[in-house]
Write a protein that holds these residues in place. Structure first.
Motif, PDB file in Angstrom:
ATOM      1  N   THR A  15      33.430  44.083  23.443  1.00  0.00           N
ATOM      2  CA  THR A  15      34.383  45.137  23.816  1.00  0.00           C
ATOM      3  C   THR A  15      35.454  44.611  24.781  1.00  0.00           C
ATOM      4  O   THR A  15      36.171  45.402  25.398  1.00  0.00           O
ATOM      5  N   ASN A  16      35.546  43.289  24.874  1.00  0.00           N
ATOM      6  CA  ASN A  16      36.549  42.628  25.728  1.00  0.00           C
ATOM      7  C   ASN A  16      36.494  43.052  27.185  1.00  0.00           C
ATOM      8  O   ASN A  16      37.511  43.106  27.863  1.00  0.00           O
ATOM      9  N   GLN A  17      35.302  43.340  27.671  1.00  0.00           N
ATOM     10  CA  GLN A  17      35.120  43.716  29.067  1.00  0.00           C
ATOM     11  C   GLN A  17      34.567  42.567  29.897  1.00  0.00           C
ATOM     12  O   GLN A  17      34.325  42.728  31.089  1.00  0.00           O
ATOM     13  N   ALA A  18      34.378  41.421  29.265  1.00  0.00           N
ATOM     14  CA  ALA A  18      33.830  40.259  29.959  1.00  0.00           C
ATOM     15  C   ALA A  18      34.834  39.119  29.950  1.00  0.00           C
ATOM     16  O   ALA A  18      34.487  37.966  29.722  1.00  0.00           O
ATOM     17  N   VAL A  19      36.098  39.457  30.197  1.00  0.00           N
ATOM     18  CA  VAL A  19      37.132  38.426  30.218  1.00  0.00           C
ATOM     19  C   VAL A  19      36.806  37.395  31.301  1.00  0.00           C
ATOM     20  O   VAL A  19      36.878  36.199  31.083  1.00  0.00           O
ATOM     21  N   LYS A  20      36.426  37.886  32.463  1.00  0.00           N
ATOM     22  CA  LYS A  20      35.928  37.009  33.533  1.00  0.00           C
ATOM     23  C   LYS A  20      34.411  36.950  33.370  1.00  0.00           C
ATOM     24  O   LYS A  20      33.660  37.669  34.035  1.00  0.00           O
ATOM     25  N   PHE A  21      33.972  36.056  32.470  1.00  0.00           N
ATOM     26  CA  PHE A  21      32.584  36.044  32.029  1.00  0.00           C
ATOM     27  C   PHE A  21      31.602  35.879  33.179  1.00  0.00           C
ATOM     28  O   PHE A  21      30.642  36.643  33.301  1.00  0.00           O
ATOM     29  N   ARG A  22      31.809  34.885  34.019  1.00  0.00           N
ATOM     30  CA  ARG A  22      30.861  34.620  35.111  1.00  0.00           C
ATOM     31  C   ARG A  22      30.762  35.793  36.073  1.00  0.00           C
ATOM     32  O   ARG A  22      29.675  36.149  36.517  1.00  0.00           O
ATOM     33  N   GLU A  23      31.898  36.393  36.382  1.00  0.00           N
ATOM     34  CA  GLU A  23      31.892  37.543  37.288  1.00  0.00           C
ATOM     35  C   GLU A  23      31.132  38.716  36.666  1.00  0.00           C
ATOM     36  O   GLU A  23      30.315  39.358  37.327  1.00  0.00           O
ATOM     37  N   ALA A  24      31.404  38.984  35.398  1.00  0.00           N
ATOM     38  CA  ALA A  24      30.720  40.073  34.701  1.00  0.00           C
ATOM     39  C   ALA A  24      29.223  39.795  34.596  1.00  0.00           C
ATOM     40  O   ALA A  24      28.400  40.692  34.811  1.00  0.00           O
ATOM     41  N   THR A  26      27.337  37.896  36.544  1.00  0.00           N
ATOM     42  CA  THR A  26      26.707  37.998  37.866  1.00  0.00           C
ATOM     43  C   THR A  26      26.527  39.461  38.261  1.00  0.00           C
ATOM     44  O   THR A  26      25.463  39.851  38.748  1.00  0.00           O
ATOM     45  N   LEU A  27      27.547  40.256  38.044  1.00  0.00           N
ATOM     46  CA  LEU A  27      27.472  41.675  38.370  1.00  0.00           C
ATOM     47  C   LEU A  27      26.383  42.369  37.555  1.00  0.00           C
ATOM     48  O   LEU A  27      25.582  43.146  38.090  1.00  0.00           O
ATOM     49  N   ALA A  28      26.329  42.065  36.268  1.00  0.00           N
ATOM     50  CA  ALA A  28      25.314  42.661  35.387  1.00  0.00           C
ATOM     51  C   ALA A  28      23.911  42.228  35.801  1.00  0.00           C
ATOM     52  O   ALA A  28      22.992  43.051  35.870  1.00  0.00           O
ATOM     53  N   ALA A  29      23.735  40.948  36.090  1.00  0.00           N
ATOM     54  CA  ALA A  29      22.419  40.433  36.487  1.00  0.00           C
ATOM     55  C   ALA A  29      21.960  41.067  37.800  1.00  0.00           C
ATOM     56  O   ALA A  29      20.780  41.420  37.941  1.00  0.00           O
ATOM     57  N   ARG A  52      27.099  49.635  32.782  1.00  0.00           N
ATOM     58  CA  ARG A  52      27.760  50.620  33.640  1.00  0.00           C
ATOM     59  C   ARG A  52      28.291  49.964  34.915  1.00  0.00           C
ATOM     60  O   ARG A  52      29.396  50.296  35.363  1.00  0.00           O
ATOM     61  N   ALA A  53      27.531  49.045  35.489  1.00  0.00           N
ATOM     62  CA  ALA A  53      27.975  48.360  36.704  1.00  0.00           C
ATOM     63  C   ALA A  53      29.270  47.598  36.462  1.00  0.00           C
ATOM     64  O   ALA A  53      30.203  47.656  37.269  1.00  0.00           O
ATOM     65  N   VAL A  54      29.351  46.909  35.332  1.00  0.00           N
ATOM     66  CA  VAL A  54      30.566  46.149  35.011  1.00  0.00           C
ATOM     67  C   VAL A  54      31.722  47.104  34.727  1.00  0.00           C
ATOM     68  O   VAL A  54      32.843  46.879  35.195  1.00  0.00           O
ATOM     69  N   GLU A  55      31.461  48.180  33.995  1.00  0.00           N
ATOM     70  CA  GLU A  55      32.524  49.134  33.692  1.00  0.00           C
ATOM     71  C   GLU A  55      33.044  49.816  34.959  1.00  0.00           C
ATOM     72  O   GLU A  55      34.251  50.010  35.111  1.00  0.00           O
ATOM     73  N   LEU A  56      32.157  50.175  35.859  1.00  0.00           N
ATOM     74  CA  LEU A  56      32.581  50.808  37.111  1.00  0.00           C
ATOM     75  C   LEU A  56      33.398  49.851  37.966  1.00  0.00           C
ATOM     76  O   LEU A  56      34.388  50.243  38.581  1.00  0.00           O
ATOM     77  N   LYS A  57      32.987  48.607  38.014  1.00  0.00           N
ATOM     78  CA  LYS A  57      33.734  47.612  38.779  1.00  0.00           C
ATOM     79  C   LYS A  57      35.127  47.426  38.189  1.00  0.00           C
ATOM     80  O   LYS A  57      36.108  47.355  38.915  1.00  0.00           O
ATOM     81  N   ARG A  58      35.198  47.372  36.873  1.00  0.00           N
ATOM     82  CA  ARG A  58      36.495  47.252  36.207  1.00  0.00           C
ATOM     83  C   ARG A  58      37.387  48.429  36.536  1.00  0.00           C
ATOM     84  O   ARG A  58      38.565  48.290  36.848  1.00  0.00           O
ATOM     85  N   ASP A  59      36.820  49.630  36.516  1.00  0.00           N
ATOM     86  CA  ASP A  59      37.581  50.837  36.832  1.00  0.00           C
ATOM     87  C   ASP A  59      38.070  50.810  38.281  1.00  0.00           C
ATOM     88  O   ASP A  59      39.189  51.233  38.569  1.00  0.00           O
ATOM     89  N   ASP A  60      37.239  50.312  39.184  1.00  0.00           N
ATOM     90  CA  ASP A  60      37.644  50.204  40.587  1.00  0.00           C
ATOM     91  C   ASP A  60      38.818  49.254  40.745  1.00  0.00           C
ATOM     92  O   ASP A  60      39.733  49.493  41.527  1.00  0.00           O
TER      93      ASP A  60
END
Length: 64
Positions: A15-24, A26-29, A52-60
């Protein structure tokens, strides 16, 4: 926990929400580990927590 992270990352990549793969990743883990310590054992719920954690961070960050 590994399965939940793999499923979450697959979804986030598709869904192209992991553009910054390592950051996503780490946040998910971290979200999965926190939910695990809180007693959650359902693979699908852990997956949802991670997504949800990654999506919320993206929204922030984007203000969406």
């Amino acid at each position: 926990m590994d399965d939940a992270l793999n499923i979450a990352m697959d979804y986030l990549i598709r869904t192209n929400q992991a553009v910054k793969f390592r950051e996503a990743q780490t946040l998910a883990a971290n979200a999965i580990a926190e939910a695990w310590r809180a007693g959650e054992r359902s693979r699908m719920r852990l997956t949802n927590v991670a997504i949800r954690a990654v999506e919320l961070k993206r929204d922030d960050l984007t203000g969406d």
